[in-house]
Design an enzyme around this catalytic site. Structure first.
Site, PDB file in Angstrom:
ATOM      1  N   LYS A  96      47.284   7.878  29.861  1.00  0.00           N
ATOM      2  CA  LYS A  96      47.343   9.305  30.201  1.00  0.00           C
ATOM      3  C   LYS A  96      45.936   9.875  30.251  1.00  0.00           C
ATOM      4  O   LYS A  96      45.099   9.452  29.466  1.00  0.00           O
ATOM      5  CB  LYS A  96      48.164  10.065  29.160  1.00  0.00           C
ATOM      6  CG  LYS A  96      49.624   9.655  29.075  1.00  0.00           C
ATOM      7  CD  LYS A  96      50.451  10.258  30.173  1.00  0.00           C
ATOM      8  CE  LYS A  96      51.878   9.716  30.167  1.00  0.00           C
ATOM      9  NZ  LYS A  96      52.774  10.318  31.124  1.00  0.00           N
ATOM     10  N   HIS A 149      59.893   0.567  36.444  1.00  0.00           N
ATOM     11  CA  HIS A 149      59.981   2.007  36.164  1.00  0.00           C
ATOM     12  C   HIS A 149      61.070   2.577  37.057  1.00  0.00           C
ATOM     13  O   HIS A 149      61.264   2.121  38.184  1.00  0.00           O
ATOM     14  CB  HIS A 149      58.620   2.651  36.486  1.00  0.00           C
ATOM     15  CG  HIS A 149      58.434   4.009  35.878  1.00  0.00           C
ATOM     16  ND1 HIS A 149      59.164   5.105  36.273  1.00  0.00           N
ATOM     17  CD2 HIS A 149      57.588   4.451  34.911  1.00  0.00           C
ATOM     18  CE1 HIS A 149      58.782   6.165  35.568  1.00  0.00           C
ATOM     19  NE2 HIS A 149      57.827   5.797  34.728  1.00  0.00           N
TER      20      HIS A 149
HETATM   21  C1  3PG Z   1      56.846   7.148  31.432  1.00  0.00           C
HETATM   22  O1  3PG Z   1      56.343   6.418  32.283  1.00  0.00           O
HETATM   23  O2  3PG Z   1      57.880   6.839  30.816  1.00  0.00           O
HETATM   24  C2  3PG Z   1      56.206   8.472  31.119  1.00  0.00           C
HETATM   25  O3  3PG Z   1      55.058   8.661  31.848  1.00  0.00           O
HETATM   26  C3  3PG Z   1      56.030   8.611  29.644  1.00  0.00           C
HETATM   27  O4  3PG Z   1      55.034   9.521  29.293  1.00  0.00           O
HETATM   28  P1  3PG Z   1      55.099  10.311  27.907  1.00  0.00           P
HETATM   29  O5  3PG Z   1      55.231   9.320  26.811  1.00  0.00           O
HETATM   30  O6  3PG Z   1      53.826  11.110  27.819  1.00  0.00           O
HETATM   31  O7  3PG Z   1      56.312  11.191  27.975  1.00  0.00           O
END
Ligand code: 3PG
Length: 412
Positions: free
Chosen positions: A151, A267
């Protein structure tokens, strides 16, 4: 042909010879009429009787409604309705989850589950590595895997991405990954990022810590294998695919290509467009089954009702669909992701068991002490749950976990 019915309500579903689907139907029509319309549209019928439909076609290819209970309708499709082409998810989806969603006679219809007979399962290969294979690569046989999503999801350049991964690994995480929107933007070219991350992983390995990072190769269908091969050549230890935006065929192409020798992390971004409405669309469960058939090694299934995607992330059978032995494929590592943080790790593990990968983006990068401390906090939360020690107790001599609990608390 005299009008024949798709209703076979006195028969049991035949899981050996048919693809059996469970739908939730909302309609103003009598349920039998609605179910008949659904079965007709998805197999041999249309909105009116047709002169070209004969008994033989109807009897061999017509879908059969075998149960109606409340709003749950079970329909079985003869295997002959499906392509003999090896493992064609597009054609399967057109049959079990196609035109029916637009039928005016149904106010809502949701595909809740699907079961495939051996003759169709055998067209698929399933995961190359699976949950066990990923554990072996990481040398982590029992404990839940614990990871992060780099992030911000877009913005870091290759060096800062690699630095993030290194800090995450130094803090004890076993996994990291690109986020779903990062592929090959100008600010972070995929070749430079992959090389930089591979160097960070090598450094961690030299220091005695095994970790893998999934590089997102989501791209157009005619290029994905080529991109994945390049990324592998640049040192990627895992690939990531956004399965809904790329299509199941993308996962399958990578999993079945002998040149691809690293696990595939799947994903499910965009799934909420059709999984969220309980009365219309497609539940996550059929998608999980298809990802396993197509060869995903790890799959996002949400945080089991406790994270930021809580409303649509209850288990609903997905854990069993990843890990169960009812299909002839290796198991898939279920990935609990989306708003995870140390305070909810024990709750997730209480629901998932130890065969799970829990990962946090904000729950790592948002730690007051930075990425390494955030990784330590997540890692310690997993250790505590593994040992059966309450997080608050474990935090007494684990300051990073203590800081995380102070910032985010326990379950919100
Ligand atoms: C994912 O790919 O699951 C999200 O980007 C998770 O991000 P987060 O842990 O900041 O909610």
């Amino acid at each position: 042909m005299a009008q024949k019915s798709h209703l076979h309500l006195d028969e049991e579903p035949d899981y050996n010879e048919y693809v059996v689907c469970k739908y939730r139907v909302t309609t103003d029509l009598p349920m039998e009429k609605a179910a008949e319309a659904l079965a007709a549209e998805q197999s041999t019928g249309t909105w009116t009787g047709i002169s070209t439909l004969d008994d033989e076609i109807f009897d061999t290819l017509g879908a059969r409604v075998v149960s109606i209970e409340g709003d749950e309708v079970v329909v079985e499709f003869p295997v002959e309705d499906f392509s003999v082409e090896v493992g064609s998810v597009p054609q399967i989806l057109s049959v079990i989850a196609g035109n029916l969603f637009g039928l005016g006679s149904l106010k809502g219809v949701r595909l809740e589950d699907v079961s495939f007979p051996d003759s169709i399962n055998s067209q698929f290969k399933g995961p190359k590595f699976g949950a066990q294979g990923i554990r072996e690569l990481l040398g982590r046989p029992e404990k839940p895997l614990v990871g992060t999503i780099v992030k911000p999801k877009i913005g870091l350049d290759p060096e800062r991405t690699a630095q993030y991964v290194y800090e995450a690994g130094s803090g004890g995480l076993t996994n990291s990954k690109d986020d779903e929107t990062l592929v090959d933007q100008a600010f972070c070219p995929i070749d430079e990022r992959t090389v930089a991350v591979a160097e960070a992983l090598d450094l961690l390995k030299d220091e005695g810590h095994l970790m893998m990072h999934a590089i997102n190769v989501s791209t157009r269908g005619d290029r994905i294998v080529e991109l994945a091969e390049k990324v592998q050549g640049w040192g990627a230890t895992e690939l990531m695919v956004d399965v809904i935006t790329c299509g199941f065929g993308a996962v399958q192409a990578l999993a079945e290509d002998p040149s691809i020798k690293v696990p595939i992390h799947v994903h499910r971004t965009m799934h909420g467009a059709f999984t969220k409405d309980p009365y219309h669309g497609i539940a996550m469960l059929p998608l999980t089954r298809l990802v396993r058939m197509c060869g995903g090694d790890a799959l996002h299934i949400g945080t089991l009702g406790v994270g930021k995607m809580a409303a649509d992330a209850k288990d609903d059978g997905n854990l069993a669909a990843c890990l169960g032995d009812d299909v002839p494929f290796k198991t898939v590592m279920p990935v609990c992701s989306g708003g995870a943080y140390p305070g909810i790790v024990a709750d997730i593990i209480a629901r998932s068991g130890m065969d799970v990968q829990i990962q946090a983006g904000g729950g790592v990068a948002g730690h007051p002490g930075g990425v390494k401390a955030g990784a330590m906090g997540m890692s310690q939360a997993v250790d505590a749950a593994f040992l059966g020690i309450p997080a608050e107790e474990y935090a007494k001599d684990h300051p990073e976990l203590s800081e995380a609990l102070a910032k985010w608390g326990k379950k919100k």
